[in-house]
Design a protein around this motif. Structure first.
Motif, PDB file in Angstrom:
ATOM      1  N   ALA A  47       0.830  -1.201   0.000  1.00  0.00           N
ATOM      2  CA  ALA A  47       0.000   0.000   0.000  1.00  0.00           C
ATOM      3  C   ALA A  47       0.870   1.258   0.000  1.00  0.00           C
ATOM      4  N   ARG A  48       2.023   1.186   0.684  1.00  0.00           N
ATOM      5  CA  ARG A  48       2.944   2.332   0.693  1.00  0.00           C
ATOM      6  C   ARG A  48       3.508   2.586  -0.705  1.00  0.00           C
ATOM      7  N   MET A  49       3.729   1.529  -1.454  1.00  0.00           N
ATOM      8  CA  MET A  49       4.189   1.685  -2.838  1.00  0.00           C
ATOM      9  C   MET A  49       3.111   2.368  -3.678  1.00  0.00           C
TER      10      MET A  49
ATOM     11  N   LEU B  82      -5.707   2.174   1.073  1.00  0.00           N
ATOM     12  CA  LEU B  82      -5.008   1.612  -0.085  1.00  0.00           C
ATOM     13  C   LEU B  82      -4.648   0.154   0.147  1.00  0.00           C
ATOM     14  N   SER B  83      -4.324  -0.199   1.395  1.00  0.00           N
ATOM     15  CA  SER B  83      -4.005  -1.593   1.699  1.00  0.00           C
ATOM     16  C   SER B  83      -5.222  -2.478   1.469  1.00  0.00           C
TER      17      SER B  83
ATOM     18  N   THR C  44      -5.383  -5.232  -1.592  1.00  0.00           N
ATOM     19  CA  THR C  44      -5.586  -6.636  -1.240  1.00  0.00           C
ATOM     20  C   THR C  44      -6.812  -7.196  -1.945  1.00  0.00           C
ATOM     21  N   ALA C  45      -7.876  -6.392  -2.023  1.00  0.00           N
ATOM     22  CA  ALA C  45      -9.072  -6.813  -2.745  1.00  0.00           C
ATOM     23  C   ALA C  45      -8.773  -6.950  -4.238  1.00  0.00           C
ATOM     24  N   ALA C  46      -7.937  -6.053  -4.769  1.00  0.00           N
ATOM     25  CA  ALA C  46      -7.563  -6.128  -6.186  1.00  0.00           C
ATOM     26  C   ALA C  46      -6.800  -7.413  -6.479  1.00  0.00           C
TER      27      ALA C  46
ATOM     28  N   GLY D 205      -7.860 -11.022   1.013  1.00  0.00           N
ATOM     29  CA  GLY D 205      -8.413 -10.306  -0.137  1.00  0.00           C
ATOM     30  C   GLY D 205      -9.907 -10.525  -0.287  1.00  0.00           C
ATOM     31  N   ALA D 206     -10.380 -11.756  -0.012  1.00  0.00           N
ATOM     32  CA  ALA D 206     -11.814 -12.039  -0.069  1.00  0.00           C
ATOM     33  C   ALA D 206     -12.557 -11.197   0.965  1.00  0.00           C
TER      34      ALA D 206
END
Length: 344
Positions: free
Chosen positions: A55-57, A74-75, A79-81, A321-322
């Motif tokens: 997420a930092r990236m 963003l994290s 993760t969902a992506a 992610g789910a």
């Protein structure tokens, strides 16, 4: 109703991935009983840190384009992506669609966020190519580099160059990118027309995408050379994954060297990227033990290490992610995730 159906379809695909790999999961659970629990938990902790650094990236790329968003948000989206890219593999397009949909919901310019997500894929590949170069050096020094590994490396490099060229064209000229993508869509449609009458890709959508990319690059607030910073975050992410691999070795008290970790991780991640299956399901599990064996690791130990490594780096992010995708679909955030899947 359509939004609910979308959620059901995506979660069904996720369950299908688990069901298809059930035998693998069963083997993993049996293997983990032999592992030292402390190192396994440490590996999960490192993987959790990986979520934050990924997420930092993203955040560092977003800042370059003048978009500001917090790390936790963003994290969750990234993760969902990742989950979307596994259950509906479209070479990363699904994840980009999710970011674009979330951007619209949160009031950010969709074009900028689309470019940011696309740049993430490119810069992440660039970061891995740096690590891969070190891995190939180790293999050369050990006289253990074969044709398949060279071919896969060149394929990855070629893909990154083509991807980078497309983004560069979009940075320089919206018209040229639109025309190029339209020609590609036209070519693909001609091939698909042999099997179905309807057009598979829209030339109009190609020009719209070119406009979004050009609009996104127009907001670049810093010099393009600043993209080096996200690459360093990408390299750090790969370093964390190598730490997970070290924990897998330590879990079964298998001796290792720095060269074994770098080369072993490089080959495993390379197989993951070039694999025809989403996130290398089945491919990495089959080829990684062979790679580790070539690095003087006992075969049975190589299998256990592979299963432990994949549990932490694939199944843990898949489960998280789910949950992340489901959380984006509830609590007032329903439209974005549904729209993202509909765009695939």
């Amino acid at each position: 109703e359509m939004k609910k159906l979308t959620l059901v379809v995506v979660l069904f695909l996720g369950i299908a991935v688990v069901a298809i790999s059930f035998s693998e999961l069963e083997t993993i659970m049996l293997s983990l009983r032999k592992a030292h629990l402390g190192f396994f938990l440490l590996a999960i902790l490192i993987q959790t840190i990986w979520f934050i650094t990924a997420a930092r990236m993203y955040q560092s790329i977003f800042h370059l384009l003048g978009v500001h968003e917090d790390i936790l948000t963003l994290s969750r989206i990234s993760t969902a992506a990742n989950f979307i890219n596994v259950v509906a593999p479209t070479a990363g397009v699904g994840g980009i669609a999710l970011f674009a949909s979330e951007a619209r919901r949160r009031g950010h310019p969709a074009g900028k966020v689309t470019v940011a997500a696309a740049l993430f894929l490119l810069l992440d590949q660039a970061a891995f190519l740096v690590v891969l170069a070190l891995g190939l050096i180790v293999l050369i020094r050990r006289n253990d580099l074969d044709a398949s590994e060279i071919s896969a490396s060149f394929f990855l490099l070629s893909t990154a160059l083509i991807y980078g060229f497309i983004l560069y064209i979009g940075y320089r000229s919206e018209e040229k990118l639109g025309n190029m993508l339209a020609k590609i869509a036209r070519f693909i449609n001609r091939i698909v027309r042999f099997f179905r009458k309807k057009e598979y890709l829209s030339e109009m959508r190609a020009h719209e995408f070119a406009h979004e990319v050009s609009e996104g690059f127009a907001g670049l607030t810093e010099h393009p050379s600043s993209l080096v910073r996200p690459v360093f975050w990408g390299i750090f992410n790969k370093f964390l994954l190598m730490l997970v691999l070290i924990c897998a070795f330590l879990s079964f008290e298998v001796p290792f060297s720095a060269g074994t970790i770098i080369a072993g991780f490089s080959l495993a991640y390379l197989f993951l990227i070039v694999s025809p299956t989403p996130s290398g399901i089945g491919i990495v599990e089959g080829l990684m033990p062979i790679a580790l064996t070539s690095l003087n690791v006992n075969w049975s130990q190589a299998v256990l290490i592979t299963l432990t490594y994949r549990t932490v780096t694939f199944w843990v992010p898949f489960g998280v992610g789910a949950w992340a995708f489901r959380s984006l679909h509830t609590g007032g955030e329903e439209p974005s995730s549904a729209q993202a899947v509909q765009e695939l």
